[in-house]
Design a protein around this motif. Structure first.
Motif, mmCIF file in Angstrom:
data_model
loop_
_atom_site.group_PDB
_atom_site.id
_atom_site.type_symbol
_atom_site.label_atom_id
_atom_site.label_comp_id
_atom_site.label_asym_id
_atom_site.label_seq_id
_atom_site.Cartn_x
_atom_site.Cartn_y
_atom_site.Cartn_z
ATOM 1 N N GLY A 126 -30.384 -29.516 0.904
ATOM 2 C CA GLY A 126 -30.773 -30.812 0.357
ATOM 3 C C GLY A 126 -30.993 -30.746 -1.135
ATOM 4 N N PRO A 127 -29.917 -30.487 -1.928
ATOM 5 C CA PRO A 127 -30.120 -30.325 -3.365
ATOM 6 C C PRO A 127 -30.734 -31.549 -4.036
ATOM 7 C CG PRO A 127 -27.768 -30.325 -2.817
ATOM 8 C CD PRO A 127 -28.523 -30.326 -1.536
ATOM 9 N N ALA A 128 -30.405 -32.738 -3.587
ATOM 10 C CA ALA A 128 -30.995 -33.941 -4.190
ATOM 11 C C ALA A 128 -32.489 -33.998 -3.898
ATOM 12 C CB ALA A 128 -30.291 -35.195 -3.675
ATOM 13 N N VAL A 129 -32.883 -33.602 -2.691
ATOM 14 C CA VAL A 129 -34.300 -33.569 -2.323
ATOM 15 C C VAL A 129 -35.034 -32.532 -3.165
ATOM 16 C CG1 VAL A 129 -35.918 -33.001 -0.460
ATOM 17 C CG2 VAL A 129 -33.909 -34.391 0.025
ATOM 18 N N GLU A 130 -34.398 -31.379 -3.369
ATOM 19 C CA GLU A 130 -35.023 -30.312 -4.162
ATOM 20 C C GLU A 130 -35.260 -30.785 -5.596
ATOM 21 O OE1 GLU A 130 -35.979 -27.956 -2.209
ATOM 22 O OE2 GLU A 130 -34.644 -28.647 -0.616
ATOM 23 N N ARG A 131 -34.260 -31.444 -6.180
ATOM 24 C CA ARG A 131 -34.414 -31.952 -7.554
ATOM 25 C C ARG A 131 -35.511 -33.005 -7.626
ATOM 26 N NH1 ARG A 131 -28.814 -31.562 -7.128
ATOM 27 N NH2 ARG A 131 -28.612 -33.788 -6.729
ATOM 28 N N GLN A 169 -40.925 -34.727 -9.250
ATOM 29 C CA GLN A 169 -42.218 -35.333 -8.927
ATOM 30 C C GLN A 169 -43.366 -34.392 -9.267
ATOM 31 O OE1 GLN A 169 -42.841 -38.569 -7.871
ATOM 32 N NE2 GLN A 169 -40.695 -38.700 -8.481
ATOM 33 N N ALA A 170 -43.195 -33.127 -8.958
ATOM 34 C CA ALA A 170 -44.232 -32.142 -9.262
ATOM 35 C C ALA A 170 -44.461 -32.050 -10.769
ATOM 36 C CB ALA A 170 -43.840 -30.779 -8.692
ATOM 37 N N ARG A 171 -43.376 -31.947 -11.534
ATOM 38 C CA ARG A 171 -43.495 -31.871 -13.001
ATOM 39 C C ARG A 171 -44.177 -33.115 -13.560
ATOM 40 N NH1 ARG A 171 -38.420 -29.995 -12.583
ATOM 41 N NH2 ARG A 171 -37.525 -31.993 -13.187
ATOM 42 N N GLU A 172 -43.729 -34.282 -13.111
ATOM 43 C CA GLU A 172 -44.256 -35.551 -13.614
ATOM 44 C C GLU A 172 -45.768 -35.663 -13.416
ATOM 45 O OE1 GLU A 172 -43.951 -40.273 -12.465
ATOM 46 O OE2 GLU A 172 -42.151 -39.029 -12.234
ATOM 47 N N HIS A 173 -46.260 -35.105 -12.327
ATOM 48 C CA HIS A 173 -47.675 -35.226 -12.005
ATOM 49 C C HIS A 173 -48.468 -33.955 -12.308
ATOM 50 C CE1 HIS A 173 -47.160 -39.177 -10.238
ATOM 51 N NE2 HIS A 173 -46.024 -38.709 -9.722
ATOM 52 N N GLY A 174 -47.805 -32.968 -12.939
ATOM 53 C CA GLY A 174 -48.490 -31.753 -13.363
ATOM 54 C C GLY A 174 -48.822 -30.773 -12.251
ATOM 55 N N TYR A 175 -48.112 -30.867 -11.141
ATOM 56 C CA TYR A 175 -48.362 -29.958 -10.026
ATOM 57 C C TYR A 175 -47.513 -28.700 -10.153
ATOM 58 C CZ TYR A 175 -51.168 -33.223 -7.276
ATOM 59 O OH TYR A 175 -52.156 -34.045 -6.842
ATOM 60 N N ALA A 176 -48.024 -27.616 -9.592
ATOM 61 C CA ALA A 176 -47.286 -26.353 -9.550
ATOM 62 C C ALA A 176 -47.313 -25.828 -8.119
ATOM 63 C CB ALA A 176 -47.928 -25.339 -10.492
ATOM 64 N N ASP A 177 -46.454 -24.881 -7.841
ATOM 65 C CA ASP A 177 -46.402 -24.226 -6.537
ATOM 66 C C ASP A 177 -46.293 -25.256 -5.409
ATOM 67 O OD1 ASP A 177 -46.297 -22.005 -4.867
ATOM 68 O OD2 ASP A 177 -48.471 -22.015 -4.556
ATOM 69 N N VAL A 178 -45.381 -26.194 -5.560
ATOM 70 C CA VAL A 178 -45.198 -27.290 -4.605
ATOM 71 C C VAL A 178 -44.214 -26.877 -3.515
ATOM 72 C CG1 VAL A 178 -44.320 -29.642 -4.347
ATOM 73 C CG2 VAL A 178 -45.752 -29.043 -6.306
ATOM 74 N N SER A 179 -44.526 -27.251 -2.287
ATOM 75 C CA SER A 179 -43.593 -27.059 -1.180
ATOM 76 C C SER A 179 -43.410 -28.399 -0.491
ATOM 77 C CB SER A 179 -44.121 -26.016 -0.185
ATOM 78 O OG SER A 179 -45.316 -26.463 0.392
ATOM 79 N N HIS A 180 -42.396 -28.479 0.347
ATOM 80 C CA HIS A 180 -42.132 -29.722 1.063
ATOM 81 C C HIS A 180 -41.381 -29.426 2.351
ATOM 82 C CE1 HIS A 180 -38.406 -29.088 -1.195
ATOM 83 N NE2 HIS A 180 -37.834 -29.670 -0.164
#
Length: 142
Positions: free
Chosen positions: A103-108, A113-124
């Motif tokens: 799911g490359p589009a999902v990964e991007r 979203q993580a960058r925009e909100h300042g999150y790190a070490d995000v999983s999904h």
């Protein structure tokens, strides 16, 4: 510290006969299955293993990243041996047939979203459910 713990303080998983039997049952199927289905298959194969032991073995395998776990529409946990790389699943609602998908589009999107909100070490987790071609053909023939 005793021999049953490591530096993290977590118990070391011992490879018991029952756990090996659960691992073998998992590798024998390409589809997601419930703990009850796995237990039933083991009993049919002559394995003496309790349902609680199957649940514990599956949890250990999930914690080790050896099986994937997802919740069905009804909220039941189902398990499947999967590749170690990050992936998603396309699952047939009717028969359970499962395909690992990229799911490359999902990964991007997730990274953005993580960058925009300042999150790190995000999983999904993303799972897709539908009806496979064989089940569509069966339904058309009914």
């Amino acid at each position: 510290m005793n021999d049953s713990t490591v530096t993290t303080g977590k118990p070391v998983s011992r490879s018991t006969r029952q756990k090996r039997a659960v691992e073998a049952a998992m590798s024998a199927s390409d589809d997601f299955r419930t703990a009850q289905e796995i237990h039933e298959a083991l009993r049919r194969d002559g394995e003496s293993v309790g349902l609680a032991t199957v649940y514990r073995a599956l949890q250990t395998l999930a914690d080790q990243g050896q099986v994937d776990v997802l919740k069905t529409d009804g909220g039941e946990a189902v398990y499947r041996s999967c590749s170690r790389s990050h992936h998603h699943h396309l699952v047939c609602r009717r028969c359970g047939r499962t395909v690992e998908i990229e799911g490359p589009a999902v990964e991007r999107w997730a990274s953005a979203q993580a960058r925009e909100h300042g999150y790190a070490d995000v999983s999904h987790t993303v799972e897709l459910f539908g009806t496979c071609p064989a089940c569509q053909a069966d339904a058309a023939g009914d």
